[in-house]
Design a protein around this motif. Structure first.
Motif, PDB file in Angstrom:
ATOM      1  N   CYS A 110      13.407  76.992  21.365  1.00 37.85           N
ATOM      2  CA  CYS A 110      12.839  77.402  20.081  1.00 37.85           C
ATOM      3  C   CYS A 110      12.453  76.185  19.244  1.00 37.85           C
ATOM      4  O   CYS A 110      13.215  75.220  19.147  1.00 37.85           O
ATOM      5  CB  CYS A 110      13.848  78.245  19.305  1.00 37.85           C
ATOM      6  N   LEU A 111      11.287  76.253  18.632  1.00 36.49           N
ATOM      7  CA  LEU A 111      10.810  75.203  17.739  1.00 36.49           C
ATOM      8  C   LEU A 111      10.433  75.817  16.395  1.00 36.49           C
ATOM      9  O   LEU A 111       9.691  76.800  16.343  1.00 36.49           O
ATOM     10  CB  LEU A 111       9.595  74.489  18.337  1.00 36.49           C
ATOM     11  N   THR A 112      10.952  75.227  15.325  1.00 40.95           N
ATOM     12  CA  THR A 112      10.637  75.683  13.971  1.00 40.95           C
ATOM     13  C   THR A 112      10.192  74.477  13.148  1.00 40.95           C
ATOM     14  O   THR A 112      10.996  73.859  12.449  1.00 40.95           O
ATOM     15  CB  THR A 112      11.861  76.352  13.310  1.00 40.95           C
ATOM     16  N   PRO A 113       8.920  74.110  13.230  1.00 37.89           N
ATOM     17  CA  PRO A 113       8.435  72.939  12.490  1.00 37.89           C
ATOM     18  C   PRO A 113       8.561  73.119  10.979  1.00 37.89           C
ATOM     19  O   PRO A 113       8.314  74.201  10.450  1.00 37.89           O
ATOM     20  CB  PRO A 113       6.964  72.844  12.910  1.00 37.89           C
ATOM     21  N   SER A 114       8.928  72.058  10.307  1.00 40.52           N
ATOM     22  CA  SER A 114       8.967  72.070   8.847  1.00 40.52           C
ATOM     23  C   SER A 114       7.548  71.898   8.317  1.00 40.52           C
ATOM     24  O   SER A 114       6.642  71.489   9.054  1.00 40.52           O
ATOM     25  CB  SER A 114       9.852  70.934   8.343  1.00 40.52           C
ATOM     26  N   PRO A 115       7.319  72.201   7.038  1.00 38.09           N
ATOM     27  CA  PRO A 115       5.979  72.017   6.466  1.00 38.09           C
ATOM     28  C   PRO A 115       5.477  70.581   6.562  1.00 38.09           C
ATOM     29  O   PRO A 115       4.265  70.341   6.545  1.00 38.09           O
ATOM     30  CB  PRO A 115       6.169  72.442   5.003  1.00 38.09           C
ATOM     31  N   SER A 116       6.397  69.615   6.674  1.00 35.43           N
ATOM     32  CA  SER A 116       5.984  68.208   6.733  1.00 35.43           C
ATOM     33  C   SER A 116       5.549  67.775   8.127  1.00 35.43           C
ATOM     34  O   SER A 116       4.988  66.689   8.295  1.00 35.43           O
ATOM     35  CB  SER A 116       7.138  67.308   6.272  1.00 35.43           C
ATOM     36  N   ALA A 117       5.799  68.599   9.130  1.00 35.99           N
ATOM     37  CA  ALA A 117       5.454  68.227  10.503  1.00 35.99           C
ATOM     38  C   ALA A 117       3.974  68.489  10.767  1.00 35.99           C
ATOM     39  O   ALA A 117       3.498  69.608  10.593  1.00 35.99           O
ATOM     40  CB  ALA A 117       6.313  69.016  11.486  1.00 35.99           C
ATOM     41  N   ASN A 118       3.249  67.453  11.195  1.00 29.28           N
ATOM     42  CA  ASN A 118       1.830  67.637  11.472  1.00 29.28           C
ATOM     43  C   ASN A 118       1.608  68.042  12.931  1.00 29.28           C
ATOM     44  O   ASN A 118       2.550  68.147  13.721  1.00 29.28           O
ATOM     45  CB  ASN A 118       1.033  66.379  11.122  1.00 29.28           C
ATOM     46  N   GLU A 119       0.345  68.255  13.282  1.00 25.42           N
ATOM     47  CA  GLU A 119       0.018  68.732  14.625  1.00 25.42           C
ATOM     48  C   GLU A 119       0.436  67.738  15.693  1.00 25.42           C
ATOM     49  O   GLU A 119       0.929  68.120  16.763  1.00 25.42           O
ATOM     50  CB  GLU A 119      -1.483  69.008  14.724  1.00 25.42           C
ATOM     51  N   GLU A 120       0.259  66.449  15.422  1.00 31.41           N
ATOM     52  CA  GLU A 120       0.623  65.439  16.411  1.00 31.41           C
ATOM     53  C   GLU A 120       2.119  65.459  16.703  1.00 31.41           C
ATOM     54  O   GLU A 120       2.550  65.314  17.857  1.00 31.41           O
ATOM     55  CB  GLU A 120       0.210  64.045  15.919  1.00 31.41           C
ATOM     56  N   ALA A 121       2.931  65.656  15.665  1.00 32.19           N
ATOM     57  CA  ALA A 121       4.379  65.706  15.851  1.00 32.19           C
ATOM     58  C   ALA A 121       4.774  66.916  16.687  1.00 32.19           C
ATOM     59  O   ALA A 121       5.631  66.831  17.578  1.00 32.19           O
ATOM     60  CB  ALA A 121       5.078  65.749  14.493  1.00 32.19           C
ATOM     61  N   VAL A 122       4.143  68.050  16.398  1.00 28.30           N
ATOM     62  CA  VAL A 122       4.441  69.268  17.161  1.00 28.30           C
ATOM     63  C   VAL A 122       4.058  69.088  18.625  1.00 28.30           C
ATOM     64  O   VAL A 122       4.814  69.444  19.537  1.00 28.30           O
ATOM     65  CB  VAL A 122       3.706  70.480  16.548  1.00 28.30           C
ATOM     66  N   GLN A 123       2.886  68.525  18.866  1.00 28.20           N
ATOM     67  CA  GLN A 123       2.444  68.322  20.242  1.00 28.20           C
ATOM     68  C   GLN A 123       3.340  67.321  20.976  1.00 28.20           C
ATOM     69  O   GLN A 123       3.541  67.431  22.191  1.00 28.20           O
ATOM     70  CB  GLN A 123       0.988  67.854  20.262  1.00 28.20           C
TER      71      GLN A 123
END
Length: 248
Positions: A61-74
């Motif tokens: 499971c991944l729950t990105p915070s609002p501060s996480a951008n697309e590059e960080a998620v990828q």
């Protein structure tokens, strides 16, 4: 600054709303925090149960915070690919609503079972006869009491809804048993349905592929995370539902 620019930080806790709140309070704005929770069952606790394939074909499971951008998620998605895990994106509130049923609820059931039998005058004899079934069902009552208490209270409203749904089914089973032979067929059908449901879930889990992509939860709160993830093309649609209110 104690945190480098553009650093990506994650965790593996089972409570995502609290973790994201702490990350917002404690981490600098330039840090990209992505909450994580690997869904693995190693068969025991400790390094002796570790294995190279622990995460293979398992949901992470991944729950990105609002501060996480697309590059960080990828980047996180790429790390999961390296260990063979499958990313599963959820809103923090949705994640906690679902895990309340799968982690907190079973723990409370273990607590209630132990309270029920240990407070009887016959406990001295009962404990001598306890076997595998009792050990399995009571196994949730382990760990630090304060940590478990905090977990219950952090998500108390959703957990209470799951408890209400569970008690409704207990009441239905009680009524069927109380009715005796006249409800024996209904009782057998209820047990059979539960057995089949568990076997299907276990087969899917062992394969690492679930035939039903929909997850159901009781009145799970939604936030702006859905809109955020649609832009990345990584969010999977799921629906929230409330356990049916049946009359006993």
């Amino acid at each position: 600054d104690y945190v480098k620019q553009e650093v990506v930080i994650s965790d593996t806790s089972s409570s995502k709303k609290a973790t994201l709140t702490w990350a917002k309070e404690l981490l600098p704005a330039h840090a990209h925090f992505i909450g994580g929770n690997p869904i693995v069952h190693p068969g025991g606790v400790g390094y002796e149960h570790a294995s190279a394939g622990l995460f293979r074909n398992r949901l992470y499971c991944l729950t990105p915070s609002p501060s996480a951008n697309e590059e960080a998620v990828q980047l996180m998605v790429g790390i999961l690919a390296m260990i063979g895990a499958e990313p599963f994106f959820l809103d923090a509130a949705e994640h906690d609503g679902l895990t309340a049923a799968l982690e907190d609820l079973p723990t409370l059931l273990s607590v209630a079972l132990l309270q029920t039998v240990s407070e009887q005058h016959s406990w001295r004899e009962l404990r001598k006869l306890a076997g595998n079934n009792f050990e399995q069902v009571s196994s949730g009552a382990v760990g630090d009491p304060d940590s478990l208490k905090d977990s219950f209270l952090q998500n108390n409203q959703t957990l209470v809804r799951w408890l209400d749904a569970y008690m409704l089914h207990l009441r239905e089973l009680r009524n069927l048993i109380m009715a005796g032979e006249e409800s024996s067929e209904q009782l057998a059908q209820a047990v059979d349905k539960a057995i089949v449901t568990r076997l299907n879930w276990l087969a899917d889990y062992q394969k690492g592929r679930f035939t039903d992509p929909e997850l159901v939860s009781p009145e799970v709160e939604r936030t702006g995370f859905i809109n955020q993830m649609i832009g990345l093309g990584a969010f999977r649609k799921r629906k929230a539902d409330t356990p049916k209110n049946k009359k006993s």
